[in-house]
Design an enzyme around this catalytic site. Structure first.
Site, PDB file in Angstrom:
ATOM      1  CG  ASP A  27      21.906  17.745  60.625  1.00  0.00           C
ATOM      2  OD1 ASP A  27      20.752  17.994  61.024  1.00  0.00           O
ATOM      3  OD2 ASP A  27      22.705  16.995  61.209  1.00  0.00           O
TER       4      ASP A  27
HETATM    5  N1  URA Z   1      21.481  12.366  61.737  1.00  0.00           N
HETATM    6  C1  URA Z   1      22.220  13.497  61.787  1.00  0.00           C
HETATM    7  O1  URA Z   1      22.988  13.707  62.713  1.00  0.00           O
HETATM    8  N2  URA Z   1      22.081  14.393  60.785  1.00  0.00           N
HETATM    9  C2  URA Z   1      21.265  14.213  59.736  1.00  0.00           C
HETATM   10  O2  URA Z   1      21.199  15.056  58.843  1.00  0.00           O
HETATM   11  C3  URA Z   1      20.509  13.027  59.690  1.00  0.00           C
HETATM   12  C4  URA Z   1      20.627  12.119  60.706  1.00  0.00           C
END
Ligand code: URA
Length: 233
Positions: A103
């Site tokens: 993310d």
């Molecule tokens: N899980 C999440 O919620 N975000 C990420 O970036 C990776 C795994």
């Protein structure tokens, strides 16, 4: 292939940079100084050296970046900086793409490559590659939250998550190791337990560790790490 193409394909020099190095007599082929960019080399047979050190021709590149927050796991984006923008210009010509996504607000290890087959295999659910994250949550989490998340639970969209592993650090932080990578998975796992991830950092991908690489920096995978990533060991 042309000697300047050889150096640009492995991401070492642009053709212009290569022309300068050639002019300075810094490049040899089979022990003989080469001065012209159109000099032809056989990348599998000839010994190409820069400053006296052999340079191996590699078809694919494997790069690890430490993604900062605010950077997106994409090759281009009209608005935000991408993980590819963290690389120098000569590397950006290699058509690298991130193997999997973090993310925008997640930081840490992202592998960039132009080896589509290995990237696809590394992400395949069949390979069960372990991805480990350090997390911090807004509220203290309980042992029953650990049990529920580790055993696999049903997310709001009905998806049943695969079992995973949590190692507690303190009341609001710890390490979570997943073998799958569903969209916002860790945030949704803790969300399902009425908690909220406030910091998330990927620290390893299989046996490949982020280590002490500074945020925003990159490095090449070692030979051993390349073998791990491509499934050769
Ligand atoms: N899980 C999440 O919620 N975000 C990420 O970036 C990776 C795994």
């Amino acid at each position: 292939m042309r000697i300047d193409k050889f150096f640009s394909e492995i991401g070492m020099f642009s053709r212009k940079e290569c022309a300068e190095k050639l002019k300075k007599g810094m490049i040899t082929v089979n022990g003989v100084v080469v001065k012209k960019g159109d000099f032809k080399v056989d990348e599998n047979l000839d010994e190409v050296c820069f400053n006296g050190a052999p340079v191996l021709y590699k078809k694919y590149a494997y790069i690890l970046v430490n993604k900062p927050t605010g950077v997106v796991s994409a090759t281009e984006d009209g608005r935000d900086k991408t993980v590819v923008d963290l690389l120098p210009d000569n590397m950006r010509k290699l058509n690298l793409f991130p193997c999997g996504r973090l993310d925008k607000d997640t930081v840490g290890l992202v592998i960039l490559t132009n080896d589509g087959v290995s990237a696809h295999n590394a992400l395949s659910p069949k390979r069960h590659v372990e991805k480990k994250y350090y997390f911090e949550v807004a509220d203290p989490y309980l042992d029953e939250d650990i049990l529920a998340i580790e055993g696999g639970l049903q997310l709001a969209d009905g998806y049943e998550t695969k079992p995973c592993k949590i190692e507690r650090k303190d009341q609001t932080s710890g390490y979570i190791t997943l073998t799958e990578g569903k969209y916002h998975e860790i945030k949704r796992l803790f969300g399902a337990r009425r908690n909220k991830i406030v910091f998330l950092e990927r620290i390893s991908f299989s046996k490949i560790q982020l280590g002490d690489l500074p945020r925003g920096e990159w490095r090449k995978l070692t030979d051993e790490e390349e073998k791990i990533f491509t499934g050769k060991i």
